[in-house]
Each structure stands twice: as C-alpha cells, then as structure tokens.
Design a protein around this motif. Structure first.
Motif, mmCIF file in Angstrom:
data_model
loop_
_atom_site.group_PDB
_atom_site.id
_atom_site.type_symbol
_atom_site.label_atom_id
_atom_site.label_comp_id
_atom_site.label_asym_id
_atom_site.label_seq_id
_atom_site.Cartn_x
_atom_site.Cartn_y
_atom_site.Cartn_z
ATOM 1 N N VAL A 189 0.865 -1.174 0.000
ATOM 2 C CA VAL A 189 0.000 0.000 0.000
ATOM 3 C C VAL A 189 0.908 1.233 0.000
ATOM 4 C CG1 VAL A 189 -1.724 1.302 1.298
ATOM 5 C CG2 VAL A 189 -1.857 -1.203 1.194
ATOM 6 N N PHE A 190 0.654 2.162 -0.905
ATOM 7 C CA PHE A 190 1.474 3.370 -1.010
ATOM 8 C C PHE A 190 1.476 4.133 0.310
ATOM 9 C CE2 PHE A 190 1.299 8.024 -1.752
ATOM 10 C CZ PHE A 190 2.613 8.211 -2.163
ATOM 11 N N LEU A 191 2.682 4.561 0.733
ATOM 12 C CA LEU A 191 2.831 5.309 1.976
ATOM 13 C C LEU A 191 3.759 6.501 1.735
ATOM 14 C CD1 LEU A 191 2.328 5.574 5.034
ATOM 15 C CD2 LEU A 191 4.301 4.055 5.400
ATOM 16 N N PRO A 192 3.235 7.731 1.728
ATOM 17 C CA PRO A 192 4.099 8.900 1.528
ATOM 18 C C PRO A 192 4.859 9.239 2.802
ATOM 19 C CG PRO A 192 1.840 9.600 1.891
ATOM 20 C CD PRO A 192 1.820 8.095 1.896
ATOM 21 N N PHE A 193 6.089 9.714 2.649
ATOM 22 C CA PHE A 193 6.896 10.085 3.802
ATOM 23 C C PHE A 193 6.825 11.590 4.018
ATOM 24 C CE2 PHE A 193 8.595 6.051 2.408
ATOM 25 C CZ PHE A 193 8.664 5.360 3.611
ATOM 26 N N PRO A 194 6.747 12.022 5.283
ATOM 27 C CA PRO A 194 6.615 13.457 5.573
ATOM 28 C C PRO A 194 7.721 14.288 4.932
ATOM 29 C CG PRO A 194 6.231 12.159 7.550
ATOM 30 C CD PRO A 194 6.721 11.195 6.510
ATOM 31 N N LYS A 195 7.358 15.512 4.541
ATOM 32 C CA LYS A 195 8.286 16.503 3.992
ATOM 33 C C LYS A 195 8.883 16.098 2.644
ATOM 34 C CE LYS A 195 9.498 18.324 8.540
ATOM 35 N NZ LYS A 195 10.589 18.721 9.473
ATOM 36 N N THR A 196 8.220 15.184 1.937
ATOM 37 C CA THR A 196 8.659 14.827 0.585
ATOM 38 C C THR A 196 7.720 15.465 -0.429
ATOM 39 O OG1 THR A 196 7.325 12.809 0.549
ATOM 40 C CG2 THR A 196 9.584 12.621 1.381
ATOM 41 N N ASP A 212 1.261 9.925 12.115
ATOM 42 C CA ASP A 212 0.119 9.459 11.326
ATOM 43 C C ASP A 212 0.442 8.213 10.499
ATOM 44 O OD1 ASP A 212 -1.588 11.769 11.985
ATOM 45 O OD2 ASP A 212 -0.120 12.896 10.818
ATOM 46 N N MET A 213 1.705 7.819 10.464
ATOM 47 C CA MET A 213 2.107 6.708 9.606
ATOM 48 C C MET A 213 1.777 5.366 10.258
ATOM 49 S SD MET A 213 5.807 8.105 8.259
ATOM 50 C CE MET A 213 6.026 6.797 7.041
ATOM 51 N N PRO A 214 1.212 4.425 9.490
ATOM 52 C CA PRO A 214 0.959 3.092 10.028
ATOM 53 C C PRO A 214 2.269 2.334 10.198
ATOM 54 C CG PRO A 214 0.461 3.143 7.692
ATOM 55 C CD PRO A 214 0.797 4.549 8.083
#
Length: 471
Positions: free
Chosen positions: A358-365, A385-387
């Motif tokens: 499942v796509f997971l964006p990383f903060p500040k990217t 907020d990241m699983p």
C-alpha cells in the motif's frame, strides 16, 4: 566496549551487519535485539548489558523509536542511545529532538560510528566527527554528513550477529545479499532520490563490490549456514553487464545456487539476461508499480511505458527466467479501474510472483506535499500518522479506499490464478470484511513465498509465522 543494536523487524539489516563487522575489526563487542522476536525488549537489552544502544530504524517506525527510546532512557539513564539507518539520513533533526536519543548517525556509518564509539569509551565529545549529530547543553549540534564508504571490498558483513542470536534467521533456506549501493534513477516514491542529493559531491554514489569479494562473501555464509537459494537485493543487480560477465563463471564455479535478482525492465538486455541465466538466476524482480502509465510517469516519476515492460519481460522469459514484480495500490489519484489495470498488466506479461504494498508517503517529501495539495492528506501530516506497515491500511483520503485496499489483498491470487479474477474483484467491490481480505492476502503471500523462494510447506509456514509479528 559493547554496542547493542536494536531494530523492530525480523530480518538482517545490511547497514547493521556492515557496521558490526567494522566494530569487531576494532576489537569491540556487538549484540543485537530484535523487537518482534522478544517478549520484553527492554529486559533483553538490560540482559545484554551494553555500553551503547544503537537503533536502526525505518521511517514508518518513528513512533516506535520515540516510545522505546524514552522508556530506555528512563530505565537505563546511564546508557547513551544512538540512531542510524535510512530514516536518520533523511530526518536527522526530527530524530535528535526525541528525548531518548543522544546521537544520530547521518550518512553511511562504517567510519563515523566507530569514531563515535571510541569517543564514548573515552568520555569525549562527538564534536568533529562527520555524520554524528548530538546534543550538548540542551542544544542540537548538527555536523557535516558522514562520508560515503567508497571501498566495499574492505570489509565483510557480520551475519553471525543475527544468525548466532536468532538461529531461525540463520536456518532460513534463502539468504539475502547485496553487491552494490546506490541507484542512478530518481523515482519519486523512493528514498534514493533524496539520499542522492544529500550525498551529492561526497564521492562516487553508485559503488559495487568486486565479483571476487562478493562471491567470497557468499561462500563464507553458505559454508556455515543451511542455504538452498539466494536473493540479490541490490537496488539494481543486473546493471553493469561487464561486472556480470566476470561474476558469471566465478559464481557458477564457486557457489552454483539458484538465485533471484533485481533489475530495471527498461535497462535489461539480452546480454544481461544471458549472463543471469548461465549463472543460475531463476527469477528477476523489477518494479511495475501500477498499470496506469500516466500515474507511473507523472506521479511516481518512473518513465517506463507499458510497451517497454512487455519488451523487457519478453527478453527475460525467452531465457526461461521467471518474473517477480513490485506493485503499489492506493496511489494518489488512483481509481478502482487503475487498480484493476495493475492486475491486468501483470496477468498480460505473465508475472509469476506479484509483490504488492500500500502506497505510503513520507513526511516533507514532494509526494506528501502533492497529496496535501490535493486534499488527500491532512496539512499537518507527520510520522505520528504513519501506520506500522505497508500492508494493512492507507493514510490517504481516497474515493473507494476500502475497495482499493481489498483489491490489493487479492491481487496476487488474481495473477497466480487468472480464472479467479472476476470473482475476487467482484467481492472486493461488494464485500466489506477486512478480516476476509486479510486471509486472502495471507494465502496469496504463502503461495508466493513458497514458490519464489523455493521453500517447503513447513519452512514457508515457519517463516510467515515469524513474519506476522512485523505486520
């Protein structure tokens, strides 16, 4: 001086093995504690009696790091805590602000971390050590990034660190190796594009062990631990055809075990594939990411057409080599039809093993900012907020999100057994039951693990039983 590494997931980390090997060369003692393998991680660390605790952390584990480091600092206040890994290269300041963290290793730590250990032993300041960020008088002391390790033949990775402490890892029939560091491509979903900028001007970014050193490394492991197949998990193993030309006969003569390797489907040629086939490669792994070409090119910045994927797979399959693909679901702007098209593309090219996340964006990217601008992520999106995994849920606010997640869970079964696709997609759209689709995913993963890693039913069961702890 004893350093005890700590990590959450149950597999050997290459950075930890490399640094442990370097520390042992300097006469230092190392140990490892894997969180998911312990009933009580803090008790395990107390039993180890370290002089320094060193975390290796993934970005999705930031919350785990914050909680565990704070509790360790409360219960073991005299023991300094350092953090390394890709997460520390990308977000050093965010880590150093954590109350339980004393040092952050920003960069490849083979040389810098050994210097830090020496300073701690002598009760000196870490000032002047490239790549070591630290606290002093309540202030965050940020230094230059650690140098890139140029000579990968100068050490052997310390696998006994893991295999001696956790025999179940050493007994796995498939062993994982890396012959290189770095990737020349700039896909937006990968940390590589950011790390490349951080390391810019600090030496050659893409480096590789010599074929002779790499084969010797494999031989040492195979001679000591049960091994029936290998996975070469470089960012791109099938990249330098001249390196493969030297590796091919040497590996065939000295090791001669079947292996899986990584490649990029728009780079691979018949010459690459010939050397892979001759040396025992039974499967090539590459990223499809999505069946939607526009999403792949415009959002993920992976400039590969579906036509080129078909051409590359044709070259691989012609040599009798199987195909493993990496795919993502719940992408920004992805529709249900897009998700189904990812399955359709994999069926059409004859994918043997479909790996999905499942796509997971990383903060500040840039991708996280794109998602916030589109209203798919909240404006204050952070590590909190990241699983914990890339498998179970999506952080994006998507239309038909539950259906997209369901399709993700049944994707491999659809590809492995194409006749089941109409039924599985139908229930993915109509049925609301997370537990049911998790069972589908577990069944599909069991089949994929067993087939791609050439494991017995029992060994596959044992591996997945341990793997479940990290989900």
């Amino acid at each position: 001086m004893k350093v005890c590494f700590v990590q959450k997931q149950m597999f050997p980390y290459f950075g930890v093995m490399a640094i442990s090997g370097q520390l042992k060369k300097h006469g230092l003692e190392t140990d490892i504690v894997i969180d998911v393998c312990e009933k009580d991680t803090i008790s395990a660390l107390k039993k180890a009696k370290p002089d320094l605790i060193a975390f290796s952390v993934l970005s999705s584990e930031h919350g785990w790091l914050r909680q565990l480091s704070a509790e360790l600092k409360r219960q073991m206040p005299a023991i300094p805590i350092a953090v390394g890994g890709v997460h520390s290269i990308l977000y050093p300041e965010e880590i150093l602000t954590l109350s339980g963290v004393d040092y952050v290793c920003c960069g490849e730590g083979e040389s810098s971390f050994a210097e830090l250990v020496d300073c701690i032993a002598q009760k000196k300041s870490a000032a002047g050590i490239p790549g070591i960020f630290y606290k002093e008088g309540g202030n965050l002391m940020m230094q230059d990034v650690a140098p890139i390790t140029q000579e990968l033949d100068s050490f052997f990775e310390d696998r006994h660190l893991y295999y001696g402490k956790y025999p179940e890892l050493g007994n796995l029939a498939l062993k994982v190796f890396m012959s290189s560091r770095g990737c020349p491509f700039l896909c937006s979903f990968c940390a590589n594009s950011y790390i490349m900028q951080i390391f810019k001007g600090r030496g050659k970014y893409i480096r590789r062990k010599s074929p002779q050193h790499f084969v010797e490394e494999i031989k040492r492991v195979v001679a000591e631990y049960p091994t029936t197949s290998l996975f070469f998990a470089d960012d791109l193993f099938a990249m330098d055809v001249r390196w493969l030309e030297t590796f091919n006969p040497l590996y065939k003569k000295e090791v001669n075990l079947p292996y899986i390797c990584t490649a990029r489907v728009d780079v691979i040629t018949e010459r690459h594939v010939r050397f892979l086939s001759e040396s025992g490669c039974h499967a090539v792994s590459f990223g499809v990411e999505t069946g939607n070409e526009s999403l792949r090119r415009e959002i993920l910045k992976k400039n590969i057409s579906n036509k080129r994927i078909f051409e590359g797979v044709g070259i691989i399959k012609k040599a009798g080599i199987k195909v493993q693909t990496s795919n993502m679901f719940c992408l920004p702007d992805e529709t249900v039809d897009d998700a189904v098209s990812t399955i359709d593309l994999n069926i059409a090219i004859g994918t043997n093993y479909m790996f999905t996340t499942v796509f997971l964006p990383f903060p500040k990217t840039a991708l996280a900012q794109y998602c916030m601008d589109k209203g798919l992520l909240k404006k204050d999106y952070s590590f909190d907020d990241m699983p914990n995994s890339f498998i179970q849920d999506s952080v994006l606010s998507l239309d038909n999100k539950e259906v997209l997640l369901n399709i993700h869970k049944v994707a491999h079964l659809c590809v492995r057994f194409p006749r089941t696709k109409p039924f599985l997609i139908y229930i993915a759209k109509k049925v609301k039951c997370k537990q049911l689709f998790l069972l589908f995913w577990l069944f599909g993963t069991f089949i994929r693990f067993r087939e791609e890693r050439q494991l017995s039913l029992w060994k596959t069961t044992c591996y997945l039983w341990e793997y479940r702890r990290g989900l």
